[in-house]
Design a protein around this motif. Structure first.
Motif, short mmCIF file in Angstrom:
data_model
loop_
_atom_site.label_atom_id
_atom_site.label_comp_id
_atom_site.label_asym_id
_atom_site.label_seq_id
_atom_site.Cartn_x
_atom_site.Cartn_y
_atom_site.Cartn_z
N ASP A 158 48.99 39.44 42.42
CA ASP A 158 49.84 40.52 42.91
C ASP A 158 49.60 41.81 42.14
O ASP A 158 49.50 42.91 42.73
CB ASP A 158 51.32 40.11 42.80
CG ASP A 158 51.68 38.98 43.75
OD1 ASP A 158 50.95 38.80 44.76
OD2 ASP A 158 52.67 38.27 43.49
N VAL A 159 49.51 41.69 40.81
CA VAL A 159 49.26 42.88 39.98
C VAL A 159 47.91 43.49 40.30
O VAL A 159 47.77 44.72 40.44
CB VAL A 159 49.34 42.50 38.48
CG1 VAL A 159 48.89 43.68 37.61
CG2 VAL A 159 50.77 42.11 38.10
N LEU A 160 46.88 42.63 40.45
CA LEU A 160 45.54 43.15 40.75
C LEU A 160 45.50 43.82 42.12
O LEU A 160 44.85 44.86 42.28
CB LEU A 160 44.52 41.99 40.69
CG LEU A 160 44.22 41.45 39.28
CD1 LEU A 160 43.36 40.20 39.36
CD2 LEU A 160 43.50 42.51 38.45
N LYS A 161 46.17 43.23 43.10
CA LYS A 161 46.21 43.86 44.42
C LYS A 161 46.89 45.22 44.34
O LYS A 161 46.43 46.20 44.96
CB LYS A 161 46.93 42.95 45.40
CG LYS A 161 46.13 41.72 45.83
CD LYS A 161 46.90 40.88 46.83
CE LYS A 161 46.07 39.67 47.28
NZ LYS A 161 46.83 38.80 48.23
N ALA A 162 48.00 45.27 43.59
CA ALA A 162 48.70 46.56 43.42
C ALA A 162 47.80 47.57 42.71
O ALA A 162 47.75 48.75 43.08
CB ALA A 162 50.00 46.36 42.64
N LEU A 209 40.14 39.87 40.70
CA LEU A 209 40.91 39.24 41.78
C LEU A 209 40.16 38.05 42.37
O LEU A 209 40.75 36.99 42.61
CB LEU A 209 41.20 40.28 42.87
CG LEU A 209 41.95 39.76 44.11
CD1 LEU A 209 43.32 39.22 43.72
CD2 LEU A 209 42.10 40.87 45.15
N LYS A 210 38.85 38.23 42.55
CA LYS A 210 38.05 37.12 43.11
C LYS A 210 38.01 35.94 42.13
O LYS A 210 38.23 34.78 42.52
CB LYS A 210 36.62 37.60 43.40
CG LYS A 210 35.74 36.53 44.04
CD LYS A 210 34.36 37.07 44.33
CE LYS A 210 33.50 36.01 45.01
NZ LYS A 210 33.39 34.76 44.27
N ASP A 211 37.77 36.26 40.84
CA ASP A 211 37.73 35.19 39.84
C ASP A 211 39.08 34.48 39.75
O ASP A 211 39.15 33.24 39.69
CB ASP A 211 37.35 35.77 38.47
CG ASP A 211 35.92 36.30 38.46
OD1 ASP A 211 35.14 35.90 39.34
OD2 ASP A 211 35.61 37.12 37.59
#
Length: 667
Positions: free
Chosen positions: A77-81, A274-276
């Motif tokens: 969620d943090v990475l998407k944000a 995010l992928k990892d």
């Protein structure tokens, strides 16, 4: 019920030499079933301990994986944000960069247009200033020529006056006045011989007109020079402002281009993370599902096995109770011992010799193999074989083979489990160690950056304060200097006016005095007295007027120098204030940017510290679990392959011993 069948089989074949005399078959069966009961309870307890350990592993691993999945969800969620924020920031910076490019293009065009207009204005000024300078010069020469007509002059000297009509700036009315002046001589300028006096000086009108024109032209030329100076100053200020704006816009564009590149790089890094993280979470979820299914299956199997073991122990206890009753044990004591002795004496005697020989061979074989394999199991078994009855030896060998095979299977299962757990734990420890090291490095970098930002903000605040103080001081000094210069200019102008008035009075007086006459008549001689007419102090007149003219020119020069100094000082002040304001604005923007950056990095440092704490706990848990695995999976003393090979050889040796006891040839 398998143990009961085995007990009944032992009951039917329990005739073993000398022990048959002391122990009845029923007693032997009871002894065997007591052993089975004890062994069953022990195995049940061992299985409970083993399952408790396995269940603890399931619980710990499930909690760990669930926490890892929750952490991964939060991180995702943090990475998407972050990715959305970096994307939005990059798009915003792209628009702002385009705006800066447009501003720079417009301001550059304004510079070119202003420069072109300035060049045209300068060319017009040079042409008009040249006309004024030529007109002033011609008027000064003409005035000198006309004034010199107070004495007889040759007519050719009036050419200077006639030339005034050709000046571009000469008004038509002035031209008509000059024509009228020149026409006062009937012969005009054409008189050549004999040379005679051109004409007598009769009027001051032409001189006054020429002097008035001279004053007007000089005043207009001065006005033109002031306008040129103001125009050039305005052009310089405009160019300075445009250059400052272009410079600031270029710096802002460069800064935003770097910020855009950094945001795009951060976005790419966040997408990689995010992928990892997603892949790791997917793997953890799959492992958790498999682990949950396996643990549930093992739990069901454990319940079934425990239920079966409980029923088996109850059956054995019931069988012991039945066999120990008077119906069985009492009858056996009454009838079976003598029957067993009478029927079995010859058979026991015959078997004793044969079985003893086989037992000796088996004991020797097992002893030899124990020495070859360095097996304590075979060594202990060799001693027991030589002492225990034949049938018991065979059963013991078979039980030992079965037990070794079960141990081999259990160890194989345990080895597979250990390999899986060690591999998973090693991967976890490696990932968490790398994460901890990375977080430490990032935290150190953030702390260093925050320290540097704090220093930069302190220096920028100090620089802004110094700029404010310098601008305030410069404004005060400029106001004082301007007031002084304005007073000096006013004093110089007043002084010039006063000196000009004094010169006019003196010049008018001495001009009239020069025409004064004093006719001397022939009278009788008398006392000595003045003979020449009084025309004023003509000798001193030249020195005084000259000094006054010098003083007038000094005041004029003082006024011009003061005005020039005032313009220069004002220009320098304007330049300083513009540069200071631009510098201050740049520093204020730097303060805002660095303050925002400091806040962002402080938040990032807080998040990283929390991540480090959580990751460190996960690493500590993985290390603790590894320490738990080491006694049974790593520090066994002998490698798994060596244990498998040794167990295989022990089983083969036991099987060969059974063949010997059965009379088979093992050569």
């Amino acid at each position: 019920m398998g143990l009961i069948a085995l007990a009944l089989f032992g009951f039917c074949h329990a005739v073993q030499g000398r022990e048959a005399v002391a122990v009845t078959p029923v007693q032997k069966v009871i002894q065997l079933m007591d052993g089975m009961l004890a062994k069953g309870k022990e195995e049940k307890h061992t299985e409970q301990v083993q399952f408790a350990t396995y269940k603890q592993f399931c619980d710990d691993t499930t909690v760990e994986k669930q926490r890892a999945i929750v952490d991964a969800d939060e991180k995702i969620d943090v990475l998407k944000a972050d990715i959305e924020k970096y994307t939005a920031t990059a798009e915003k910076l792209t628009k702002e960069i385009a705006e800066h490019d447009e501003d720079i293009s417009v301001w550059t065009g304004d510079e070119k247009a202003a420069t072109k207009v300035r060049e045209i204005e300068k060319a017009n000024y040079d042409a008009i200033h040249k006309d004024y300078s030529e007109s002033v010069d011609a008027l000064q020469r003409a005035i000198t020529v006309v004034k010199e007509q107070s004495h007889d002059r040759k007519q050719a000297s009036l050419v200077q006056v006639s030339a005034l009509k050709e000046l571009k700036l000469m008004p038509d009315e002035a031209r008509r006045t000059i024509d009228a002046f020149l026409q006062q001589d009937p012969e005009g300028l054409a008189v050549t011989a004999p040379e005679a006096a051109g004409y007598e000086f009769q009027s001051h009108g032409i001189v006054e007109m020429l002097e008035k024109l001279l004053d007007e032209f000089m005043q207009e030329r001065t006005t033109l020079e002031k306008e040129e100076m103001n125009g050039k100053h305005a052009y310089d200020m405009l160019m300075q402002d445009l250059n400052a704006q272009i410079k600031q816009a270029t710096a802002d564009r460069t800064e935003k281009s770097e910020a855009k590149a950094k945001n795009l790089q951060s976005k790419a890094d966040a997408e990689g993370d995010l992928k990892d993280t997603s892949d790791t979470r997917k793997a953890d979820q799959a492992y958790l599902e498999d682990l949950t299914a396996t643990c549930e299956q093992k739990a069901n199997d454990f319940e079934s096995r425990q239920q079966l073991r409980t029923e088996e122990l109850e059956a054995i206890s019931k069988a012991i109770e039945i066999i120990s009753s008077g119906a069985v044990a009492g009858s056996a004591e009454k009838h079976l011992p003598s029957l067993a002795q009478e029927g079995a004496t010859a058979l026991v005697s015959l078997r004793a010799t044969t079985q003893h020989t086989a037992q000796v061979r088996v004991a020797e074989f097992l002893q030899r193999r124990s020495e070859e394999l360095k097996s304590r199991v075979l060594s202990a078994l060799a001693v027991r074989v030589s002492n225990d009855p034949f049938e018991k030896v065979k059963k013991m060998l078979k039980d030992l083979v079965v037990r070794l095979m079960e141990e081999a299977n259990e160890e194989a299962d345990h080895k597979g489990w250990c390999d899986t757990e060690l591999s998973t734990n090693e991967q976890t420890r490696k990932e968490k160690t790398e994460s901890v090291e990375t977080l430490h490095a990032e935290i150190d970098q953030l702390e260093a950056s925050l320290s540097k930002l704090a220093e930069d903000l302190t220096e920028l605040a100090k620089a802004v304060a110094e700029l404010d103080a310098a601008m305030s001081e410069a404004t005060t000094l400029r106001q004082e200097e301007k007031a002084t210069n304005e007073q000096t200019i006013a004093d110089a102008a007043a002084a010039q006016t006063a000196v000009a008035q004094a010169l006019t009075v003196l010049k008018e007086f001495y001009a009239k005095a020069g025409d004064a006459t004093a006719f001397v008549q022939q009278q009788p001689a008398g006392p000595e007295i003045f003979d020449a007419p009084y025309t004023g102090m003509q000798s001193e007149n030249g020195g005084v007027i000259g000094m006054l003219e010098v003083i007038e020119s000094d005041f004029a020069r003082l006024e011009a120098d003061t005005k020039s100094s005032e313009a220069t000082s004002q220009k320098e002040y304007d330049t300083f204030m513009t540069d200071s304001k631009v510098d201050k604005e740049s520093k204020v923007k730097d303060i805002e940017h660095k303050t925002a950056k400091k806040q962002d990095e402080s938040q990032t440092l807080t998040v990283k510290s929390e991540d480090l704490e959580g990751t460190q706990k996960e690493l500590d848990a993985a290390l603790a679990y590894f320490d738990k695995l080491k006694p049974s999976c790593v520090d066994a003393g002998v490698s798994y392959e060596d244990r498998v090979a040794r167990r295989k050889e022990e089983i083969e040796s036991l099987q060969e011993a059974l063949k010997i006891l059965n009379g088979e040839d093992i050569a």
